[in-house]
Design an enzyme around this catalytic site. Structure first.
Site, PDB file in Angstrom:
ATOM      1  N   CYS A  41      36.524  -8.872   6.833  1.00 27.61           N
ATOM      2  CA  CYS A  41      35.728  -9.770   6.186  1.00 27.61           C
ATOM      3  C   CYS A  41      34.236  -9.980   7.359  1.00 27.61           C
ATOM      4  O   CYS A  41      34.441  -9.733   8.353  1.00 27.61           O
ATOM      5  CB  CYS A  41      36.420 -10.978   6.044  1.00 27.61           C
ATOM      6  SG  CYS A  41      35.506 -12.385   5.342  1.00 27.61           S
ATOM      7  N   GLY A  45      39.534   1.792   3.637  1.00 24.05           N
ATOM      8  CA  GLY A  45      39.886   3.294   3.860  1.00 24.05           C
ATOM      9  C   GLY A  45      41.045   3.874   3.103  1.00 24.05           C
ATOM     10  O   GLY A  45      41.441   4.977   3.374  1.00 24.05           O
ATOM     11  N   LYS A  46      41.362   3.271   2.003  1.00 23.16           N
ATOM     12  CA  LYS A  46      42.314   3.776   0.989  1.00 23.16           C
ATOM     13  C   LYS A  46      41.984   5.087   0.771  1.00 23.16           C
ATOM     14  O   LYS A  46      42.775   6.083   0.880  1.00 23.16           O
ATOM     15  CB  LYS A  46      42.535   2.737  -0.274  1.00 23.16           C
ATOM     16  CG  LYS A  46      43.032   1.411   0.118  1.00 23.16           C
ATOM     17  CD  LYS A  46      43.501   0.760  -0.901  1.00 23.16           C
ATOM     18  CE  LYS A  46      42.157   0.532  -2.072  1.00 23.16           C
ATOM     19  NZ  LYS A  46      40.910   0.033  -1.697  1.00 23.16           N
ATOM     20  N   ASP A  91      44.803   7.849  -6.884  1.00 16.66           N
ATOM     21  CA  ASP A  91      43.489   6.927  -6.548  1.00 16.66           C
ATOM     22  C   ASP A  91      43.395   5.815  -7.679  1.00 16.66           C
ATOM     23  O   ASP A  91      43.653   6.045  -8.895  1.00 16.66           O
ATOM     24  CB  ASP A  91      42.246   7.805  -6.427  1.00 16.66           C
ATOM     25  CG  ASP A  91      41.360   6.843  -5.510  1.00 16.66           C
ATOM     26  OD1 ASP A  91      41.648   6.106  -4.767  1.00 16.66           O
ATOM     27  OD2 ASP A  91      40.182   7.193  -5.874  1.00 16.66           O
ATOM     28  N   GLU A  92      42.959   4.702  -7.477  1.00 15.26           N
ATOM     29  CA  GLU A  92      42.696   3.688  -8.194  1.00 15.26           C
ATOM     30  C   GLU A  92      43.923   3.290  -9.143  1.00 15.26           C
ATOM     31  O   GLU A  92      43.912   3.128 -10.428  1.00 15.26           O
ATOM     32  CB  GLU A  92      41.510   3.934  -9.272  1.00 15.26           C
ATOM     33  CG  GLU A  92      40.328   4.228  -8.572  1.00 15.26           C
ATOM     34  CD  GLU A  92      39.513   3.102  -7.881  1.00 15.26           C
ATOM     35  OE1 GLU A  92      40.099   2.101  -7.997  1.00 15.26           O
ATOM     36  OE2 GLU A  92      38.719   3.324  -7.127  1.00 15.26           O
ATOM     37  N   GLN A 146      45.528   0.605  -9.381  1.00 15.13           N
ATOM     38  CA  GLN A 146      45.453  -0.681  -9.890  1.00 15.13           C
ATOM     39  C   GLN A 146      45.334  -0.175 -11.540  1.00 15.13           C
ATOM     40  O   GLN A 146      45.901  -1.246 -12.575  1.00 15.13           O
ATOM     41  CB  GLN A 146      44.610  -1.750  -9.600  1.00 15.13           C
ATOM     42  CG  GLN A 146      43.157  -1.277  -9.942  1.00 15.13           C
ATOM     43  CD  GLN A 146      42.387  -0.479  -8.832  1.00 15.13           C
ATOM     44  OE1 GLN A 146      43.279   0.071  -7.867  1.00 15.13           O
ATOM     45  NE2 GLN A 146      41.298  -0.146  -8.757  1.00 15.13           N
ATOM     46  N   MET A 153      38.589  -3.153  -1.119  1.00  9.30           N
ATOM     47  CA  MET A 153      37.535  -2.138  -1.063  1.00  9.30           C
ATOM     48  C   MET A 153      37.171  -2.085   0.589  1.00  9.30           C
ATOM     49  O   MET A 153      37.137  -3.261   1.399  1.00  9.30           O
ATOM     50  CB  MET A 153      36.140  -2.831  -1.907  1.00  9.30           C
ATOM     51  CG  MET A 153      36.445  -2.859  -3.100  1.00  9.30           C
ATOM     52  SD  MET A 153      35.266  -3.509  -4.047  1.00  9.30           S
ATOM     53  CE  MET A 153      34.176  -2.097  -3.908  1.00  9.30           C
TER      54      MET A 153
END
Length: 202
Positions: free
Chosen positions: A145, A14-15, A87-88, A90, A11
């Site tokens: 991070c 910038g995807k 998008d998304e 996963q 998260m």
């Protein structure tokens, strides 16, 4: 030859912004990008892809039961598709990743999938594992991070601010639920949570 590509990252890496920028570029050249997003992700509305910087675009939706090859083929017959962007990713099933590879191999349409690589436990999502096995090209969008290191892992946070160590793999949420961290920080905080006898499991 058309290709299947997987762009992964945590998260805030910038995807989605990359996806939306690429889609905009296609449209600016009168090309037709076909956008897909998970039906279960309704944070910005049904069939809406939204970046954290506020850019949005309308998209078709998919759920685990749909044949994406047929869905895209039918749309392609009605209005020629120049590229498919997911998008998304996963949330894809293994079968759906195979179907997207057929879109590239049989329909000759490039497919670009954007999503998370691993879940909060550090395990591959089904869709991401299949994409890593079948993609022609893979690349990583990197986030940062709080420690200043590259964020390549995700923590799922409980309401008490302690990382969760168990629970369903697929759970839609934003910054109130997930935190992108480096591998080192992820290991430290997961180990601490595992050693906490009062840690709730959901």
């Amino acid at each position: 030859m058309a290709t299947l590509n997987f762009i992964y990252g945590t998260m805030k890496s910038g995807k989605t912004l990359t996806l939306l920028a690429e889609a905009h570029n296609f449209k600016s050249h009168n090309r037709n990008p076909y956008l897909l997003t998970a039906a279960g992700d309704t944070r910005s509305g049904i069939g809406v892809i939204r970046s954290r910087v506020g850019i949005t675009a309308s998209a078709q939706t998919f759920d685990a039961s749909e044949d994406l090859y047929e869905k895209i083929r039918q749309s392609h017959l009605e209005n020629q598709i120049d590229i498919v962007m997911v998008d998304e990713a996963q949330f894809l099933s293994r079968d759906q990743v195979f179907q997207l590879s057929d879109v590239a191999d049989e329909l000759g349409i490039n497919v670009r999938c954007f999503g998370l690589r691993t879940d909060f436990r550090g395990e591959l999502f089904e869709g991401s594992a299949a994409l890593m096995a079948l993609s022609d090209h893979m690349s990583e969008n990197t986030g940062v991070c709080a420690s200043g290191c590259v964020a390549n892992m995700v923590l799922r946070m409980g309401t008490d601010g302690v990382p969760m160590i168990d629970g369903p793999q697929l759970l839609v949420g934003g910054e109130e639920t997930y935190e992108a961290v480096s591998r080192k920080i992820w290991k430290e905080r997961m180990r601490s949570a595992m050693n906490n006898p009062s840690r709730a499991v959901v």
